[in-house]
Every structure is written in C-alpha cells, then in structure tokens.
Design a protein around this motif. Structure first.
Motif, PDB file in Angstrom:
ATOM      1  N   ALA A  19       0.842  -1.202   0.000  1.00  0.00           N
ATOM      2  CA  ALA A  19       0.000   0.000   0.000  1.00  0.00           C
ATOM      3  C   ALA A  19       0.879   1.255   0.000  1.00  0.00           C
ATOM      4  CB  ALA A  19      -0.903   0.001   1.233  1.00  0.00           C
ATOM      5  N   ASP A  21      -0.690   4.675  -0.548  1.00  0.00           N
ATOM      6  CA  ASP A  21      -1.630   5.788  -0.702  1.00  0.00           C
ATOM      7  C   ASP A  21      -1.471   6.763   0.473  1.00  0.00           C
ATOM      8  OD1 ASP A  21      -2.554   3.954   1.187  1.00  0.00           O
ATOM      9  OD2 ASP A  21      -4.667   4.242   0.673  1.00  0.00           O
ATOM     10  N   HIS A  22      -0.359   6.627   1.176  1.00  0.00           N
ATOM     11  CA  HIS A  22      -0.168   7.400   2.400  1.00  0.00           C
ATOM     12  C   HIS A  22       0.043   8.880   2.139  1.00  0.00           C
ATOM     13  CE1 HIS A  22       0.529   3.230   3.184  1.00  0.00           C
ATOM     14  NE2 HIS A  22       0.495   3.423   4.479  1.00  0.00           N
ATOM     15  N   GLU A  25      -3.479   9.892   2.413  1.00  0.00           N
ATOM     16  CA  GLU A  25      -4.158   9.560   3.678  1.00  0.00           C
ATOM     17  C   GLU A  25      -3.491  10.174   4.912  1.00  0.00           C
ATOM     18  OE1 GLU A  25      -6.987   8.059   4.032  1.00  0.00           O
ATOM     19  OE2 GLU A  25      -7.303   7.327   1.991  1.00  0.00           O
ATOM     20  N   HIS A  26      -2.160  10.199   4.924  1.00  0.00           N
ATOM     21  CA  HIS A  26      -1.439  10.687   6.114  1.00  0.00           C
ATOM     22  C   HIS A  26      -0.560  11.899   5.828  1.00  0.00           C
ATOM     23  CE1 HIS A  26      -1.595   6.305   7.832  1.00  0.00           C
ATOM     24  NE2 HIS A  26      -2.770   6.898   7.853  1.00  0.00           N
ATOM     25  N   TRP A 145     -11.231  -1.786   1.680  1.00  0.00           N
ATOM     26  CA  TRP A 145     -10.578  -1.361   2.914  1.00  0.00           C
ATOM     27  C   TRP A 145     -11.747  -1.165   3.889  1.00  0.00           C
ATOM     28  CZ3 TRP A 145      -7.397  -1.559  -1.012  1.00  0.00           C
ATOM     29  CH2 TRP A 145      -6.084  -1.096  -1.002  1.00  0.00           C
ATOM     30  N   ARG A 149     -15.491   2.813  11.828  1.00  0.00           N
ATOM     31  CA  ARG A 149     -15.173   4.058  12.547  1.00  0.00           C
ATOM     32  C   ARG A 149     -16.480   4.737  12.920  1.00  0.00           C
ATOM     33  NH1 ARG A 149      -9.711   5.950   9.275  1.00  0.00           N
ATOM     34  NH2 ARG A 149      -8.535   4.277  10.201  1.00  0.00           N
ATOM     35  N   LYS A 178      -9.992  -5.915   3.518  1.00  0.00           N
ATOM     36  CA  LYS A 178      -8.767  -5.562   4.243  1.00  0.00           C
ATOM     37  C   LYS A 178      -9.210  -4.964   5.569  1.00  0.00           C
ATOM     38  CE  LYS A 178      -5.053  -2.168   3.581  1.00  0.00           C
ATOM     39  NZ  LYS A 178      -5.357  -1.368   4.751  1.00  0.00           N
ATOM     40  N   LYS A 180      -8.290  -4.410  10.032  1.00  0.00           N
ATOM     41  CA  LYS A 180      -7.235  -4.309  11.043  1.00  0.00           C
ATOM     42  C   LYS A 180      -7.041  -5.665  11.709  1.00  0.00           C
ATOM     43  CE  LYS A 180      -7.777   0.604  12.017  1.00  0.00           C
ATOM     44  NZ  LYS A 180      -6.524   1.097  11.457  1.00  0.00           N
ATOM     45  N   SER A 203      -4.424  -5.404   7.705  1.00  0.00           N
ATOM     46  CA  SER A 203      -3.854  -4.093   7.436  1.00  0.00           C
ATOM     47  C   SER A 203      -2.566  -3.939   8.242  1.00  0.00           C
ATOM     48  CB  SER A 203      -4.879  -3.037   7.857  1.00  0.00           C
ATOM     49  OG  SER A 203      -4.427  -1.778   7.490  1.00  0.00           O
ATOM     50  N   GLY A 204      -1.525  -3.443   7.599  1.00  0.00           N
ATOM     51  CA  GLY A 204      -0.204  -3.437   8.224  1.00  0.00           C
ATOM     52  C   GLY A 204      -0.077  -2.629   9.500  1.00  0.00           C
ATOM     53  N   GLY A 205      -0.537  -1.381   9.463  1.00  0.00           N
ATOM     54  CA  GLY A 205      -0.410  -0.514  10.629  1.00  0.00           C
ATOM     55  C   GLY A 205       0.959   0.131  10.741  1.00  0.00           C
ATOM     56  N   ALA A 229      -2.126  -6.350   3.522  1.00  0.00           N
ATOM     57  CA  ALA A 229      -1.879  -5.135   2.746  1.00  0.00           C
ATOM     58  C   ALA A 229      -1.059  -4.251   3.658  1.00  0.00           C
ATOM     59  CB  ALA A 229      -3.184  -4.459   2.369  1.00  0.00           C
ATOM     60  N   VAL A 230       0.130  -3.950   3.224  1.00  0.00           N
ATOM     61  CA  VAL A 230       1.085  -3.302   4.119  1.00  0.00           C
ATOM     62  C   VAL A 230       1.786  -2.149   3.413  1.00  0.00           C
ATOM     63  CG1 VAL A 230       2.794  -5.069   3.484  1.00  0.00           C
ATOM     64  CG2 VAL A 230       3.158  -3.694   5.524  1.00  0.00           C
ATOM     65  N   GLY A 231       1.977  -1.079   4.150  1.00  0.00           N
ATOM     66  CA  GLY A 231       2.723   0.058   3.625  1.00  0.00           C
ATOM     67  C   GLY A 231       3.920   0.357   4.487  1.00  0.00           C
ATOM     68  N   ARG A 232       3.669   1.054   5.619  1.00  0.00           N
ATOM     69  CA  ARG A 232       4.761   1.576   6.445  1.00  0.00           C
ATOM     70  C   ARG A 232       5.717   0.499   6.939  1.00  0.00           C
ATOM     71  NH1 ARG A 232       0.593   4.707  10.133  1.00  0.00           N
ATOM     72  NH2 ARG A 232      -0.641   2.954   9.374  1.00  0.00           N
TER      73      ARG A 232
HETATM   74  P1  FBP Z   1      -0.113   0.660   6.545  1.00  0.00           P
HETATM   75  O1  FBP Z   1       0.385  -0.754   6.410  1.00  0.00           O
HETATM   76  O2  FBP Z   1       1.002   1.640   6.472  1.00  0.00           O
HETATM   77  O3  FBP Z   1      -0.978   0.815   7.763  1.00  0.00           O
HETATM   78  O4  FBP Z   1      -0.989   0.929   5.253  1.00  0.00           O
HETATM   79  C1  FBP Z   1      -2.235   0.346   5.093  1.00  0.00           C
HETATM   80  C2  FBP Z   1      -3.290   1.421   4.937  1.00  0.00           C
HETATM   81  O5  FBP Z   1      -4.582   0.896   4.820  1.00  0.00           O
HETATM   82  C3  FBP Z   1      -3.029   2.341   3.773  1.00  0.00           C
HETATM   83  O6  FBP Z   1      -3.579   1.866   2.588  1.00  0.00           O
HETATM   84  C4  FBP Z   1      -3.644   3.611   4.257  1.00  0.00           C
HETATM   85  O7  FBP Z   1      -3.011   4.717   3.754  1.00  0.00           O
HETATM   86  C5  FBP Z   1      -3.450   3.557   5.725  1.00  0.00           C
HETATM   87  O8  FBP Z   1      -3.283   2.224   6.092  1.00  0.00           O
HETATM   88  C6  FBP Z   1      -4.628   4.117   6.459  1.00  0.00           C
HETATM   89  O9  FBP Z   1      -4.379   4.034   7.823  1.00  0.00           O
HETATM   90  P2  FBP Z   1      -5.284   4.727   8.875  1.00  0.00           P
HETATM   91  O10 FBP Z   1      -6.520   5.198   8.195  1.00  0.00           O
HETATM   92  O11 FBP Z   1      -5.537   3.668   9.877  1.00  0.00           O
HETATM   93  O12 FBP Z   1      -4.469   5.830   9.406  1.00  0.00           O
END
Ligand code: FBP
Length: 263
Positions: A19, A21-22, A25-26, A145, A149, A178, A180, A203-205, A229-232
């Motif tokens: 992933a 898309d940060h 998203e962040h 995803w 919430r 996907k 948590k 989800s990676g976290g 699905a993992v990003g960070r």
């Molecule tokens: P991570 O592994 O870095 O958590 O990425 C997964 C993901 O779903 C990304 O696609 C998205 O950007 C992010 O986590 C959203 O995380 P959150 O909404 O929990 O901050």
C-alpha cells in the motif's frame, strides 16, 4: 456474477498488497523515517519483489509512474482517499472511476475504502455498490478497505468489530476485505469465518519490529487469512527487501517466524 476471483491480486491464493496511498491519507510525515520512500520510484522498485502481488496507489501516482512499471508490477487502483487535514467525520472522496482505472491506468484490481459506522455510511455503501458493479463489468477484483469508525464504534480492533467489518466485505460483494488485525489467531479465525469466501487481508499498521510484525502475519495465515496489505512496515524500513523475503516465506511457504527470520 461472483468473481473472477482474486487473481491477479493473489499468488497461490495468498496476497501481499503493497500500500502506498499514504501521501494522501497521512501526508509527507509518513516518509520521514525513510526519506527515499517519498519517491514513488523507490516504492515501485520495491513492489517488483516476487512476494508483492499488487501495488495500491491512487490515480495521480499511477498516471505518473505506472507506465514505466506495467511489465513488472500489478496495479491496484485505490479509487478513493481523503487527506489527514480533514477533521470531520471520517469520509473518503472518490478520486478515480473504475472505467478510468481499467481503461486509462491499466489497473488489474480496484481498492475502495468504506468506513462502516460513520454518519455517511449510507452514502459510502451506495458508492461501493456502484464501484463493485462496475468492477464486475471489467472483471476486476475489488479489495474493500473495511475500517469501522464513527461515534458508535468503541473499539476498532476488537474481534467483534473486525469480524463485522469483514462480514460487510462479504455482504457488499468484495472479493477481498482488508481489515485491522484483531490481536490474536483465535480472533482472526472468527474474522475469516465471518467473511466466508471473501478473502481477508490484515492491514499493516504503524511500524513494529520484524519479529512482532511477522508473528501477526503468521497468525493471520494460520487463521485462514489470505495475507496482508502493508505500507509503512515495508517502505519505512531501511531494508524493505529483507522483510519482504521473510514475508514471502511466511505467507507462501508456510515457514515459521523463526525460519523466516533465519533465512
Ligand atoms: P499501513 O500498512 O502503512 O498501515 O498501510 C495500510 C493502509 O490501509 C493504507 O492503505 C492507508 O493509507 C493507511 O493504512 C490508512 O491508515 P489509517 O486510516 O488507519 O491511518
């Protein structure tokens, strides 16, 4: 029509979606621990690792970078996303259509965020319906995803909440949900059971140690999950390839965490 299944998002029925898309998203803060991760080319290069079944990015990144990688990376187009500057009730803007993703970007799968429990749940479910039905026309697997919430959601990592989020993937017609990580293999078994034929990805976290991360992935696989699905946890590492090598062992080769760490 029930899918096509999940190929090309899967390898031997399992999946590792990278992933990225940060940036939407962040924001850039996620790139601070590893500054080269701000460069999409770096992450596209990482996504060529054989453990990675697809790379999830938004329209702008796909347009700018995917043409150079389409032979080596499978594109999962993330159709909606909203910035962290947004302080209202969680919601997500649709930034790309299924048609555009399929015809212009060359996507092989679709990703879409739904926030069950928010005030705008009705609209999000309806948006997902349109995306899911259009994706069926293009034979594109849909990854939802599914993040519960909103004011009524007291604990978004409880077994009950995540099982509900996964079940909604099945109910709404996602090929893959996907969600948590609910904290244990036993809880994840409930989650995968509730999802039925819809595959479940963790989800990676935020970034954790190699061992802690691999242990959670191992328990997902042992509980019948399809992967993650993992990003960070990948691209915030100095050596993302070493972790992907270990993940490849755990996800596809049924290796133990010890075996994967020693490999
Ligand atoms: P991570 O592994 O870095 O958590 O990425 C997964 C993901 O779903 C990304 O696609 C998205 O950007 C992010 O986590 C959203 O995380 P959150 O909404 O929990 O901050």
């Amino acid at each position: 029509m029930r899918p096509i299944a999940d190929a090309p998002v899967t390898r031997d029925g399992k999946a590792l979606v990278l992933a990225y898309d940060h940036g939407i998203e962040h924001g850039p803060v996620d790139f601070d621990p590893q500054p080269e991760s701000a460069d999409p080319e770096h992450v596209f290069d990482v996504a060529t690792h054989p453990a990675v079944t697809s790379l999830a990015v938004g329209k702008g990144i796909a347009e700018a970078y995917y043409p150079s990688y389409e032979d080596d990376v499978s594109l999962l187009a993330k159709l909606n996303g909203t910035s962290n500057l947004w302080m209202g009730e969680p919601d997500s803007a649709i930034n790309c259509s299924v048609e555009y993703a399929a015809e212009e970007l060359g996507a092989e799968a679709i990703g879409f965020t739904v926030y069950p429990g928010v005030n705008g749940e009705v609209e999000m479910f309806e948006e997902f319906r349109e995306v899911q039905e259009k994706a069926r026309e293009y034979d594109l697997p849909v990854v939802m995803w599914s993040y519960a919430r909103g004011q009524a959601v007291k604990n978004d990592t409880s077994e009950e909440t995540i099982a509900y989020a996964a079940r909604l993937g099945l109910e709404l017609g996602a090929d893959i949900a996907k969600v948590k990580y609910p904290g244990s293999k036993e809880a994840m078994e409930t989650v995968t059971r509730m999802a039925g034929p819809t595959k479940v990805l963790m989800s990676g976290g935020s970034k954790t140690s190699d061992r802690e991360f691999l242990e959670s992935v191992k328990s997902v696989i042992d509980a019948g999950g399809a992967g993650l699905a993992v990003g960070r946890n990948v691209w915030q590492r100095e050596d993302p390839i070493a972790l992907l090598d270990a993940l490849e062992e755990v996800i596809y080769e049924e290796a133990s965490v010890e075996e994967a760490l020693d490999a």
